[in-house]
Enzyme design. Structure first.
Site, mmCIF file in Angstrom:
data_model
loop_
_atom_site.group_PDB
_atom_site.id
_atom_site.type_symbol
_atom_site.label_atom_id
_atom_site.label_comp_id
_atom_site.label_asym_id
_atom_site.label_seq_id
_atom_site.Cartn_x
_atom_site.Cartn_y
_atom_site.Cartn_z
ATOM 1 N N GLU A 131 0.867 -1.187 0.000
ATOM 2 C CA GLU A 131 0.000 0.000 0.000
ATOM 3 C C GLU A 131 0.897 1.229 0.000
ATOM 4 O O GLU A 131 2.106 1.111 0.252
ATOM 5 C CB GLU A 131 -0.913 -0.024 1.241
ATOM 6 C CG GLU A 131 -1.874 -1.200 1.208
ATOM 7 C CD GLU A 131 -2.873 -1.202 2.372
ATOM 8 O OE1 GLU A 131 -2.786 -0.301 3.251
ATOM 9 O OE2 GLU A 131 -3.723 -2.102 2.390
ATOM 10 N N PRO A 132 0.348 2.428 -0.218
ATOM 11 C CA PRO A 132 1.219 3.610 -0.226
ATOM 12 C C PRO A 132 2.023 3.741 1.070
ATOM 13 O O PRO A 132 3.172 4.152 1.051
ATOM 14 C CB PRO A 132 0.234 4.772 -0.375
ATOM 15 C CG PRO A 132 -0.931 4.185 -1.091
ATOM 16 C CD PRO A 132 -1.039 2.766 -0.598
ATOM 17 N N THR A 162 2.631 -4.997 -9.955
ATOM 18 C CA THR A 162 3.209 -5.400 -11.234
ATOM 19 C C THR A 162 2.089 -6.057 -12.039
ATOM 20 O O THR A 162 1.364 -6.900 -11.508
ATOM 21 C CB THR A 162 4.375 -6.384 -11.003
ATOM 22 O OG1 THR A 162 5.327 -5.731 -10.167
ATOM 23 C CG2 THR A 162 5.026 -6.788 -12.302
ATOM 24 N N ARG A 284 37.766 -3.989 -27.067
ATOM 25 C CA ARG A 284 38.264 -2.643 -26.798
ATOM 26 C C ARG A 284 39.767 -2.683 -26.505
ATOM 27 O O ARG A 284 40.211 -3.454 -25.634
ATOM 28 C CB ARG A 284 37.509 -2.062 -25.583
ATOM 29 C CG ARG A 284 37.913 -0.667 -25.198
ATOM 30 C CD ARG A 284 37.407 0.330 -26.203
ATOM 31 N NE ARG A 284 37.648 1.695 -25.764
ATOM 32 C CZ ARG A 284 37.412 2.755 -26.532
ATOM 33 N NH1 ARG A 284 36.922 2.593 -27.761
ATOM 34 N NH2 ARG A 284 37.652 3.959 -26.080
ATOM 35 N N GLU A 379 9.828 -8.449 -3.738
ATOM 36 C CA GLU A 379 9.710 -9.726 -2.998
ATOM 37 C C GLU A 379 10.491 -9.672 -1.683
ATOM 38 O O GLU A 379 11.018 -10.690 -1.227
ATOM 39 C CB GLU A 379 10.244 -10.863 -3.872
ATOM 40 C CG GLU A 379 9.212 -11.921 -4.190
ATOM 41 C CD GLU A 379 8.196 -11.426 -5.197
ATOM 42 O OE1 GLU A 379 7.114 -11.000 -4.726
ATOM 43 O OE2 GLU A 379 8.439 -11.469 -6.399
ATOM 44 N N THR A 381 12.971 -6.654 0.667
ATOM 45 C CA THR A 381 14.278 -5.996 0.518
ATOM 46 C C THR A 381 15.389 -6.870 1.130
ATOM 47 O O THR A 381 15.104 -7.852 1.833
ATOM 48 C CB THR A 381 14.276 -4.640 1.252
ATOM 49 O OG1 THR A 381 14.078 -4.891 2.650
ATOM 50 C CG2 THR A 381 13.183 -3.715 0.735
HETATM 51 C C1 LIG Z 1 8.891 -2.040 -9.534
HETATM 52 C C2 LIG Z 1 8.203 -2.599 -8.328
HETATM 53 C C3 LIG Z 1 7.253 -3.588 -8.471
HETATM 54 C C4 LIG Z 1 6.569 -4.074 -7.348
HETATM 55 N N1 LIG Z 1 5.576 -5.018 -7.510
HETATM 56 C C5 LIG Z 1 4.809 -5.378 -6.441
HETATM 57 C C6 LIG Z 1 3.684 -6.251 -6.615
HETATM 58 O O1 LIG Z 1 3.426 -6.767 -7.699
HETATM 59 N N2 LIG Z 1 2.868 -6.487 -5.536
HETATM 60 C C7 LIG Z 1 3.134 -5.947 -4.314
HETATM 61 O O2 LIG Z 1 2.369 -6.213 -3.385
HETATM 62 N N3 LIG Z 1 4.216 -5.141 -4.112
HETATM 63 C C8 LIG Z 1 5.058 -4.837 -5.143
HETATM 64 N N4 LIG Z 1 6.136 -4.000 -4.957
HETATM 65 C C9 LIG Z 1 6.369 -3.426 -3.644
HETATM 66 C C10 LIG Z 1 7.585 -4.016 -2.958
HETATM 67 O O3 LIG Z 1 7.292 -5.315 -2.507
HETATM 68 C C11 LIG Z 1 7.950 -3.052 -1.806
HETATM 69 O O4 LIG Z 1 8.440 -1.863 -2.408
HETATM 70 C C12 LIG Z 1 8.981 -3.648 -0.905
HETATM 71 O O5 LIG Z 1 8.434 -4.715 -0.154
HETATM 72 C C13 LIG Z 1 9.556 -2.593 0.070
HETATM 73 O O6 LIG Z 1 8.518 -1.909 0.704
HETATM 74 P P1 LIG Z 1 8.537 -0.304 0.763
HETATM 75 O O7 LIG Z 1 8.809 0.194 -0.612
HETATM 76 O O8 LIG Z 1 7.278 0.135 1.412
HETATM 77 O O9 LIG Z 1 9.759 0.056 1.661
HETATM 78 P P2 LIG Z 1 9.716 0.137 3.266
HETATM 79 O O10 LIG Z 1 9.088 -1.071 3.842
HETATM 80 O O11 LIG Z 1 9.153 1.456 3.655
HETATM 81 O O12 LIG Z 1 11.273 0.107 3.591
HETATM 82 C C14 LIG Z 1 12.128 1.245 3.417
HETATM 83 C C15 LIG Z 1 13.541 0.846 3.819
HETATM 84 O O13 LIG Z 1 13.567 0.457 5.204
HETATM 85 C C16 LIG Z 1 14.058 -0.857 5.342
HETATM 86 N N5 LIG Z 1 13.357 -1.525 6.431
HETATM 87 C C17 LIG Z 1 12.015 -1.658 6.592
HETATM 88 N N6 LIG Z 1 11.743 -2.327 7.717
HETATM 89 C C18 LIG Z 1 12.932 -2.640 8.296
HETATM 90 C C19 LIG Z 1 13.323 -3.339 9.475
HETATM 91 N N7 LIG Z 1 12.421 -3.905 10.287
HETATM 92 N N8 LIG Z 1 14.645 -3.455 9.742
HETATM 93 C C20 LIG Z 1 15.581 -2.919 8.916
HETATM 94 N N9 LIG Z 1 15.279 -2.250 7.785
HETATM 95 C C21 LIG Z 1 13.962 -2.121 7.465
HETATM 96 C C22 LIG Z 1 13.797 -1.529 3.996
HETATM 97 O O14 LIG Z 1 14.684 -2.620 3.774
HETATM 98 C C23 LIG Z 1 14.068 -0.364 3.045
HETATM 99 O O15 LIG Z 1 15.462 -0.231 2.842
HETATM 100 C C24 LIG Z 1 6.867 -3.560 -6.062
HETATM 101 C C25 LIG Z 1 7.873 -2.582 -5.921
HETATM 102 C C26 LIG Z 1 8.537 -2.098 -7.034
HETATM 103 C C27 LIG Z 1 9.576 -1.024 -6.863
#
Ligand SMILES: Cc1cc2nc3c(=O)[nH]c(=O)nc-3n(C[C@H](O)[C@H](O)[C@H](O)COP(=O)(O)OP(=O)(O)OC[C@H]3O[C@@H](n4cnc5c(N)ncnc54)[C@H](O)[C@@H]3O)c2cc1C
Length: 401
Positions: A131-132, A162, A284, A379, A381
């Protein structure tokens, strides 16, 4: 085919499938990938070709019209496809996760209704947890489903789907408190809903809007979208598995096989980067000889090749463990973590080998350089993988007393 990333012990059928996919990648994907990616154009012809090859039904059981293949076969195909263009593997990945979740957790009626049409690629799957306001912290989901008679009414906003626009079936994770009194652990009050829709953007059915494509730095061609539910009505028989409160576990199961898939993508992109780097290094010349003859460049090639080999071995190990019916969360987490980090490093080294030309859009490595970072996030981070790996290691190595 080069020497790296070979897989011992494949059956004749697996070898035949892989050879067919590799041939398709070399002839139909690599020659057009960079041009389509720069235009952010959906690869319709490639998708039609993959449908004909049966790739959308690769792991769907034969009784539902699929090929009934293993996770290993699937992952090796994904590796080949990502070697050609990572976005195409993204088109298949969410479809594969939804089909897997249906196979594992769907009711008989749901399996019979969806899987035969998923096997042909007629129905195409997307899955939606993020979610956002959240991605890693799935337990914080706010989208909600409330039961009204034979239906659920869904409200909430989802992010980062996706295939959000091109799919016709979305597995959406929502909170459902019904039957789960206040104070129930968050992950026990979540439900997966199977939402059927038309492909496209805008209001695709009453109460459901797919606003448009998110403009991304890479991973172009494949559509990534938001999804807005505003009083969306879903029949109660479209709760995955027919029972509420199981959504969190169903999604985590799906994501676990998805992690092997993302590892395979990392392997494929890294292989392509290695191929590009090792070829360029021999063409190269500087200071009177090919740059491949400078030891510094040879060391880079040595590191790149070793990383390609190591990532492939871990990915294959994780897939085989799942195929043997054993728990593979540790191996899948390790493979996803290592393959995505190594992919980024191998791509960067290939980019450096290209010198200034790596910065030009005429060279394929420019595209790979923008694609690799997505694997560090999707999937789960790197930090989330390390949390899973760390917890599991402490379970395995708990000291007595
Ligand atoms: C191109 C793309 C396609 C995607 N497709 C899908 C999809 O098909 N379906 C879907 O559901 N989602 C999808 N996602 C979402 C993706 O799964 C999330 O972006 C990802 O899980 C990270 O969540 P976030 O972006 O909210 O980052 P956040 O959870 O806000 O994390 C921000 C940072 O904090 C770190 N962090 C967070 N919690 C902790 C912790 N407890 N300890 C240490 N570090 C932490 C993270 O590692 C990261 O570096 C997609 C994302 C992208 C970019």
């Amino acid at each position: 085919m080069g020497r790296l990333a070979q897989t011992d012990g494949l059956t004749d059928v697996q070898q035949e499938i892989l050879a067919t996919v590799r041939d398709f990648v070399d002839k139909e994907i690599i020659p057009v990938a960079t041009e389509l990616e720069h235009r952010d154009e959906y690869p319709t012809r490639i998708v039609e070709g993959l449908k004909e090859l049966g790739v959308f039904g690769l792991m769907i059981p034969e009784e539902y019209g699929g090929l009934g293949e293993s996770l290993l076969t699937y992952a090796l195909c994904v590796e080949e496809i990502a070697r050609g263009w990572m976005s195409v593997s993204g088109i298949i990945n969410t479809h594969f996760i939804v089909a897997y979740m249906l196979k594992q957790h769907g009711t008989r009626e749901q399996r019979e209704y969806f899987l035969p049409r998923m096997a042909t690629g007629e129905v195409r799957g997307a899955f939606s947890m993020s979610e956002p306001g959240l991605g890693s912290d799935v337990s914080a989901i706010t989208s909600k489903g409330v039961r009204e008679g034979d239906e659920y009414v869904l409200n909430g906003q989802k992010m980062w789907l996706t295939n959000g626009g091109s799919s016709t079936l979305v597995a959406v994770l929502c909170r459902t408190d019904e039957g789960h009194p206040e104070g129930t652990a968050p992950h026990k009050s979540m439900t997966t809903f199977l939402i059927e829709k038309e492909p496209g953007f805008g209001q695709v059915k009453p109460g459901l809007t797919i606003p448009g494509k998110i403009d991304k730095m890479g991973y172009k061609g494949v559509d990534t979208t938001e999804l807005i539910m505003d009083g969306l009505r879903v029949p109660a028989d479209r709760v995955l598995g027919g029972v509420t409160g199981r959504g969190f576990y169903q999604m985590m199961d799906g994501v676990e096989v998805g992690r092997v898939n993302v590892a395979a993508r990392g392997c494929g992109v890294a292989q392509r980067a290695f191929e590009l780097g090792v070829a360029y290094a021999q063409q190269r010349h500087t200071f009177g000889k090919p740059i491949a003859q400078h030891q510094a460049i040879q060391f880079k090639l040595a590191e790149m090749g070793t990383k390609v080999e190591a990532a492939h071995a871990m990915m294959v190990n994780a897939a085989r463990k799942k195929d043997s019916g054993r728990r593979n969360d540790l191996e899948a987490g390790m493979a996803k973590y290592l393959a995505s980090e190594y992919c980024k490093e191998v791509v960067e080294d290939a980019f450096r080998i290209h010198g200034g030309y790596g910065f030009s859009k005429e060279y394929e490595i420019e595209r790979l350089y923008r694609e690799a970072p997505m694997l560090l996030i999707g999937e789960g981070t790197a930090e989330i993988q390390k949390m899973i790996i760390g917890r599991r290691l402490l379970e395995e190595y708990r000291i007595q007393g």
